[in-house]
Motif scaffolding. Structure first.
Motif, PDB file in Angstrom:
ATOM      1  N   GLY A  87       0.780  -1.232   0.000  1.00  0.00           N
ATOM      2  CA  GLY A  87       0.000   0.000   0.000  1.00  0.00           C
ATOM      3  C   GLY A  87       0.812   1.281   0.000  1.00  0.00           C
ATOM      4  N   MET A  88       1.722   1.440   0.954  1.00  0.00           N
ATOM      5  CA  MET A  88       2.511   2.679   1.010  1.00  0.00           C
ATOM      6  C   MET A  88       3.451   2.794  -0.176  1.00  0.00           C
ATOM      7  SD  MET A  88       1.475   4.765   3.241  1.00  0.00           S
ATOM      8  CE  MET A  88       2.767   5.969   2.997  1.00  0.00           C
ATOM      9  N   ASP A  89       3.999   1.694  -0.650  1.00  0.00           N
ATOM     10  CA  ASP A  89       4.859   1.745  -1.835  1.00  0.00           C
ATOM     11  C   ASP A  89       4.072   2.231  -3.050  1.00  0.00           C
ATOM     12  OD1 ASP A  89       7.050   0.835  -0.387  1.00  0.00           O
ATOM     13  OD2 ASP A  89       6.743  -1.260  -0.967  1.00  0.00           O
ATOM     14  N   LEU A  90       2.825   1.774  -3.181  1.00  0.00           N
ATOM     15  CA  LEU A  90       1.989   2.227  -4.296  1.00  0.00           C
ATOM     16  C   LEU A  90       1.712   3.725  -4.191  1.00  0.00           C
ATOM     17  CD1 LEU A  90      -0.557  -0.729  -4.566  1.00  0.00           C
ATOM     18  CD2 LEU A  90       1.287  -0.164  -6.176  1.00  0.00           C
ATOM     19  N   LEU A  91       1.426   4.215  -2.975  1.00  0.00           N
ATOM     20  CA  LEU A  91       1.195   5.651  -2.812  1.00  0.00           C
ATOM     21  C   LEU A  91       2.451   6.456  -3.128  1.00  0.00           C
ATOM     22  CD1 LEU A  91      -1.088   6.076   0.325  1.00  0.00           C
ATOM     23  CD2 LEU A  91      -1.719   5.826  -2.075  1.00  0.00           C
ATOM     24  N   GLN A  92       3.600   5.965  -2.695  1.00  0.00           N
ATOM     25  CA  GLN A  92       4.859   6.661  -3.010  1.00  0.00           C
ATOM     26  C   GLN A  92       5.056   6.746  -4.526  1.00  0.00           C
ATOM     27  OE1 GLN A  92       7.045   8.298  -1.199  1.00  0.00           O
ATOM     28  NE2 GLN A  92       6.301   7.795   0.834  1.00  0.00           N
ATOM     29  N   ALA A  93       4.726   5.683  -5.234  1.00  0.00           N
ATOM     30  CA  ALA A  93       4.872   5.672  -6.698  1.00  0.00           C
ATOM     31  C   ALA A  93       3.925   6.660  -7.369  1.00  0.00           C
ATOM     32  CB  ALA A  93       4.638   4.265  -7.237  1.00  0.00           C
ATOM     33  N   LEU A  94       2.797   6.924  -6.724  1.00  0.00           N
ATOM     34  CA  LEU A  94       1.819   7.850  -7.310  1.00  0.00           C
ATOM     35  C   LEU A  94       2.220   9.316  -7.154  1.00  0.00           C
ATOM     36  CD1 LEU A  94      -1.480   6.141  -6.173  1.00  0.00           C
ATOM     37  CD2 LEU A  94      -0.672   6.410  -8.527  1.00  0.00           C
ATOM     38  N   LEU A  95       3.157   9.615  -6.256  1.00  0.00           N
ATOM     39  CA  LEU A  95       3.513  11.005  -6.003  1.00  0.00           C
ATOM     40  C   LEU A  95       3.941  11.744  -7.270  1.00  0.00           C
ATOM     41  CD1 LEU A  95       5.348  10.785  -2.590  1.00  0.00           C
ATOM     42  CD2 LEU A  95       3.089  11.751  -3.063  1.00  0.00           C
ATOM     43  N   GLN A  96       4.799  11.135  -8.061  1.00  0.00           N
ATOM     44  CA  GLN A  96       5.243  11.793  -9.289  1.00  0.00           C
ATOM     45  C   GLN A  96       4.074  11.938 -10.264  1.00  0.00           C
ATOM     46  OE1 GLN A  96       8.572  10.016 -11.301  1.00  0.00           O
ATOM     47  NE2 GLN A  96       8.570  11.551 -12.898  1.00  0.00           N
TER      48      GLN A  96
END
Length: 149
Positions: A87-96
């Motif tokens: 979950g958090m890795d997916l959110l981090q990837a969405l930042l850009q």
């Protein structure tokens, strides 16, 4: 079509310890993580959009996420596992991806913001025009249909 939940990096909204802030929920942004997992697992707007409508209609809780997943034929055990493990890795990837988004809805067609200078939501006519400019052969581009609200 690219779908994503709406996340910020160190914005003025709710911020997590990892630097992700969510549009409308407190840290650690569980529902945004669940949304990202539904998108990842389905990669299909015909599943995600009805799931999202169900969530918006019935309430935004993890219990509702399970109910809405069942309604669109998703195995919530997979969604839940994805959220806890990725979950958090997916959110981090969405930042850009979401860095150009400062409000919702923000509509991009072929990478261009439909209404980049406005503080208001884009109109149906602006969205229709952008789609037809991108692909004039679309069936709906022969005329502008009237949208009844």
């Amino acid at each position: 079509m690219t779908l994503s939940p709406f996340v910020f990096q160190r914005g003025i909204d709710i911020v997590t310890s990892t630097g992700v802030s969510c549009f409308d929920e407190a840290s650690p942004c569980i529902l945004e993580q669940i949304s990202a997992c539904v998108i990842k697992l389905t990669n299909d707007h015909t599943k995600y959009v009805p799931w999202l409508i169900c969530m918006d209609t019935n309430g935004e809780t993890t219990e509702n996420a399970a109910t809405c997943s069942a309604q669109v034929g998703l195995d919530y055990a997979q969604v839940s596992s994805c959220q806890s493990e990725q979950g958090m890795d997916l959110l981090q990837a969405l930042l850009q991806h979401d860095s150009q988004v400062h409000s919702t809805p923000t509509v991009f067609v072929n990478g261009a913001n439909v209404d980049p200078n406005s503080k208001e939501d884009p109109t149906y006519e602006q969205i229709h025009s952008a789609f037809c400019k991108a692909d004039p052969s679309l069936k709906a581009c022969g005329s502008i249909p009237t949208m009844v609200v």
